[in-house]
Design a protein around this motif. Structure first.
Motif, PDB file in Angstrom:
ATOM      1  N   THR A  65       0.663  -0.968   0.163  1.00  0.00           N
ATOM      2  CA  THR A  65      -0.157  -0.246  -0.024  1.00  0.00           C
ATOM      3  C   THR A  65       0.706   1.074  -0.370  1.00  0.00           C
ATOM      4  O   THR A  65       1.351   1.765   1.062  1.00  0.00           O
ATOM      5  N   PRO A  66       1.445   1.512  -1.375  1.00  0.00           N
ATOM      6  CA  PRO A  66       2.451   2.800  -1.381  1.00  0.00           C
ATOM      7  C   PRO A  66       1.033   4.476  -1.101  1.00  0.00           C
ATOM      8  O   PRO A  66       2.745   5.332  -0.703  1.00  0.00           O
ATOM      9  N   ALA A  67       0.017   4.411  -1.119  1.00  0.00           N
ATOM     10  CA  ALA A  67      -0.229   5.288  -0.407  1.00  0.00           C
ATOM     11  C   ALA A  67      -0.434   5.924   0.636  1.00  0.00           C
ATOM     12  O   ALA A  67      -1.565   6.527   1.768  1.00  0.00           O
ATOM     13  N   SER A  68       0.045   4.739   1.771  1.00  0.00           N
ATOM     14  CA  SER A  68      -0.161   4.996   3.431  1.00  0.00           C
ATOM     15  C   SER A  68       0.880   5.801   3.784  1.00  0.00           C
ATOM     16  O   SER A  68       2.354   5.730   4.422  1.00  0.00           O
ATOM     17  N   PRO A  69       0.779   7.420   4.373  1.00  0.00           N
ATOM     18  CA  PRO A  69       1.240   8.421   4.497  1.00  0.00           C
ATOM     19  C   PRO A  69       2.054   7.362   6.206  1.00  0.00           C
ATOM     20  O   PRO A  69       3.613   7.685   6.380  1.00  0.00           O
ATOM     21  N   ASP A  70       1.388   6.743   6.657  1.00  0.00           N
ATOM     22  CA  ASP A  70       2.003   6.274   7.930  1.00  0.00           C
ATOM     23  C   ASP A  70       2.670   5.192   8.137  1.00  0.00           C
ATOM     24  O   ASP A  70       4.000   5.643   8.904  1.00  0.00           O
ATOM     25  N   ALA A  71       2.541   4.292   6.693  1.00  0.00           N
ATOM     26  CA  ALA A  71       4.066   3.032   6.895  1.00  0.00           C
ATOM     27  C   ALA A  71       4.668   4.103   6.471  1.00  0.00           C
ATOM     28  O   ALA A  71       6.506   3.453   6.783  1.00  0.00           O
ATOM     29  N   SER A  90      14.425   9.686   2.367  1.00  0.00           N
ATOM     30  CA  SER A  90      13.279   9.170   1.027  1.00  0.00           C
ATOM     31  C   SER A  90      12.103   9.218   1.858  1.00  0.00           C
ATOM     32  O   SER A  90      10.270   9.328   1.216  1.00  0.00           O
ATOM     33  N   ALA A  91      12.098   8.228   2.880  1.00  0.00           N
ATOM     34  CA  ALA A  91      10.883   7.715   2.987  1.00  0.00           C
ATOM     35  C   ALA A  91      10.314   9.131   3.782  1.00  0.00           C
ATOM     36  O   ALA A  91       8.768   9.367   3.969  1.00  0.00           O
ATOM     37  N   PHE A  92      10.600   9.592   4.956  1.00  0.00           N
ATOM     38  CA  PHE A  92       9.570  11.368   5.271  1.00  0.00           C
ATOM     39  C   PHE A  92       9.380  11.473   4.300  1.00  0.00           C
ATOM     40  O   PHE A  92       8.169  12.883   3.778  1.00  0.00           O
ATOM     41  N   ASP A  93       9.832  11.693   3.133  1.00  0.00           N
ATOM     42  CA  ASP A  93       9.893  13.075   1.848  1.00  0.00           C
ATOM     43  C   ASP A  93       7.835  11.891   0.810  1.00  0.00           C
ATOM     44  O   ASP A  93       7.529  13.015   0.569  1.00  0.00           O
ATOM     45  N   LYS A  94       8.207  11.236   1.610  1.00  0.00           N
ATOM     46  CA  LYS A  94       6.510  10.246   0.671  1.00  0.00           C
ATOM     47  C   LYS A  94       5.818  10.493   1.669  1.00  0.00           C
ATOM     48  O   LYS A  94       4.730  10.521   1.081  1.00  0.00           O
ATOM     49  N   ALA A  95       5.910  10.675   2.785  1.00  0.00           N
ATOM     50  CA  ALA A  95       5.020  10.675   4.097  1.00  0.00           C
ATOM     51  C   ALA A  95       4.801  11.943   3.473  1.00  0.00           C
ATOM     52  O   ALA A  95       3.090  12.000   3.454  1.00  0.00           O
ATOM     53  N   LEU A  96       5.609  13.165   3.602  1.00  0.00           N
ATOM     54  CA  LEU A  96       5.461  13.830   3.215  1.00  0.00           C
ATOM     55  C   LEU A  96       4.476  14.934   2.089  1.00  0.00           C
ATOM     56  O   LEU A  96       3.502  15.309   2.066  1.00  0.00           O
TER      57      LEU A  96
END
Length: 143
Positions: A65-71, A90-96
């Motif tokens: 589920t790439p659309a989960s900001p929490d994950a 990179s992970a925080f960038d995706k969450a943001l």
């Protein structure tokens, strides 16, 4: 009979981590790509300091589920603990990207950038976190 995932989450919230982990693991045995179970078990492993396993589970969760900001956020926190700061950024960038008002992701992005000695970018990240949550003590302290 109650839903096993709901029971595992209840136990997890009650601090009964070993019991919750057993149920999560059993669910994953039957459904290895179930996002909720990957996510919660990954978060539980993080809470227990089992960072390598937490990273593996949360990486699989974001694949499912790439659309989960929490994950993405929690994966970033694990990567940060593993001293893999570039990957954490990179992970925080995706969450943001998925949740632009994610104050905790902005602040933790700043912490990871500080560890990489990218201080101007870290300052901007802390400013973003403070704009989203002006009372964030970590952002204020790090800024």
């Amino acid at each position: 009979m109650s839903d096993p995932l709901q029971e595992a989450v209840r136990l997890h919230r009650a601090g009964q981590l070993a019991e919750a982990a057993q149920i999560y693991s059993a669910i994953l045995g039957a459904s290895p790509r179930r996002f909720e179970t990957l996510y919660f078990l990954g978060f539980l492993r993080f809470q227990r300091g089992e960072l390598t396993e937490a990273e593996r589970l949360l990486t699989e969760a974001v694949r499912v589920t790439p659309a989960s900001p929490d994950a993405h956020y929690n994966r970033g926190c694990v990567l940060q603990q593993l001293q893999r700061h570039g990957e954490a950024v990179s992970a925080f960038d995706k969450a943001l990207l998925l949740k632009p008002d994610y104050a905790d992701a902005a602040v933790n992005r700043g912490v990871a950038l500080m560890a990489l000695n990218r201080l101007e970018e870290a300052l901007a990240a802390f400013d973003r976190g403070l704009a989203l949550n002006p009372r964030d003590a970590e952002a204020l302290s790090n800024r």
